[in-house]
Design an enzyme around this catalytic site. Sequence first.
Site, short mmCIF file in Angstrom:
data_model
loop_
_atom_site.label_atom_id
_atom_site.label_comp_id
_atom_site.label_asym_id
_atom_site.label_seq_id
_atom_site.Cartn_x
_atom_site.Cartn_y
_atom_site.Cartn_z
N SER A 161 0.84 -1.18 0.00
CA SER A 161 0.00 0.00 0.00
C SER A 161 0.89 1.24 0.00
CB SER A 161 -0.96 -0.04 1.18
OG SER A 161 -1.96 0.93 1.07
N ARG A 230 -12.44 6.33 8.89
CA ARG A 230 -11.99 4.94 8.82
C ARG A 230 -13.01 4.07 8.09
NH1 ARG A 230 -7.37 2.31 8.37
NH2 ARG A 230 -7.34 0.29 9.42
N ASP A 333 -8.26 -5.81 -6.20
CA ASP A 333 -7.85 -4.57 -5.54
C ASP A 333 -8.17 -3.38 -6.43
OD1 ASP A 333 -6.65 -2.53 -4.15
OD2 ASP A 333 -4.64 -3.40 -4.14
N HIS A 366 -8.08 -4.82 -1.51
CA HIS A 366 -6.76 -4.30 -1.17
C HIS A 366 -6.15 -5.02 0.02
CE1 HIS A 366 -3.50 -1.46 -1.06
NE2 HIS A 366 -3.82 -1.02 0.14
N ASP A 367 -6.96 -5.47 0.95
CA ASP A 367 -6.45 -6.14 2.14
C ASP A 367 -5.83 -7.50 1.85
OD1 ASP A 367 -7.03 -4.15 3.93
OD2 ASP A 367 -8.98 -4.95 4.48
#
Length: 416
Positions: A161, A230, A333, A366-367
Amino acid sequence: MTRATRDTRSIGAFEFECGESISELELAYETYGEFTGDNAVLVCHALTGSAHVASGPRGSESSPRSGDGGQHGDAAGQARAWWDAIVGPGKAIDTTEYFVVCVNVPGSCYGSTGPASIDPATDEPYGADFPPVTVTDWTRAQRRLLDDLGVSSLHAVVGGSVGGMNVLEWVKRYPDRVERAIPVATAARLDSQCVAIDGIARRAITTDPDWNGGDYYGGPNPDDGLALARQLGHVMYLSKESMANKFGRRAAGRDAVRDTFPADPAAGFFPYRDVESYLDYNADAFVDRFDANSYLYLTRAMDDYDLAAGHGSDADALAGFDGEVLCLSFTGDWHFTTDQAAALADAFRTAGVETAHHVIDSDHGHDAFLVEPENVGPPIADFLADGVAGRAVTDARTGTDRETAFAPVHASLFGD
C-alpha cells in the site's frame, strides 16, 4: 530462537521536505534476527500500521505492551503483529536468515514523533503545528536510523500500500543502497477517485467540532469524524465481491446496536444491516487506537506521493536502480489496481531494471496482501532468495506466471 528487539531512537534535528524543522525526531522501530552485514530487509508499514510487523519470542521486548492504544506512542493497539504470517522464523521473510527492520514513520502515533508528541518548545502536543510530512521524509528518516544501526545497504526493501510507495522512494532516492525491491499492492501515485475519497475522510475529521483545529489533546477527541474516515477506508480496502460474500444485504443480529450519526429517528423502520454493523464495530475499535491528526497527516502524504516528481517520467525516476524488483498486485484490488502495478512494472523495465510482476487472483480487495499469506509468501520468499529467477514469481521477460497454483484465502483482517 530468533532475536527480536523493540526500541525508540532519536535521530536528532530533522528538516522536513516542506522546509520546516523540529529539534528532535524520535523513531520507534523493531528488529528481528541477527545482522550479518548483507542480510538486512527493511519492511515498510501501511497507512495506520506500526513497527510491530511480527511477534517476537515469548517474553521478548517486542511482545505487545499495555497502554492507551497509540496516542501516546504505544503500539498496543496493534498487538496482533500486522504481517506475522509473512515475517518470522521459517516464514517468507525468514528471520533466521534475514535481519528485518520495521520503522514507524514520522507523523504516526505508534512511537515515532508526530502530532500527538510533545513539542519541546511549548511543552504541549504539536497538534496541527507539526510539519507537513511526506513519503520522502519517511524514507530519509529511515535511512538515518539505519545508518545509526550500522546498516549501510539493504538486501531488500518491501512494503504494501503506501508502504509500497515508501519502497519506491527508497529505489528512487537511494538506489545504490538497495539490492532488491518488493512494492506490494501499490502504484506510482494514487488515482483521482481514491484521492477524492481520502479528501472526504479528512473533511469528516476536520468538520467534527471536537477536532478544534487539531488542538484536542486533553479534551474530547474527534471520534465521530475519525470513525467516519476509517469507515470510508474500509470500503476502499474491500472489493465488491468480498463484501457481497461476507455481508450481502443481511440484517445484523438482534444484539447489534445501531449507532447513527447524526441521530436519525426514521432509521428504526429500516433494517440495520450486517455491513453497517461491521463498519461501526471496526470504526469504534480504530478510534481507540489511532490519532485523528496522524490520520490527516499520513493520508495527505499518501495522496501527495508521485514517483515521477522531479523527473520527466516514472522510468526516469527509477533509472539509477540496477537491482531487481518484484511487483505484486491483486485482481480484486481497486485501491491500487493490477493495471497500475503493470504500469509500474513497465516503468522499471523501461529503466532497464530486471522486473517481475506477479498477479495474484483474489477477490478479497486491497487487504489481500495482509490476509492471504499462502499467496503472498511464496513469491516473496523466492524473490528474496533468487531474484526474478525465483520459481514463483512472474517471468520478467514474458509477463506470464511460472506458477499459479496459489488459491486465494478469504479471511477477515478485522475478526476471527
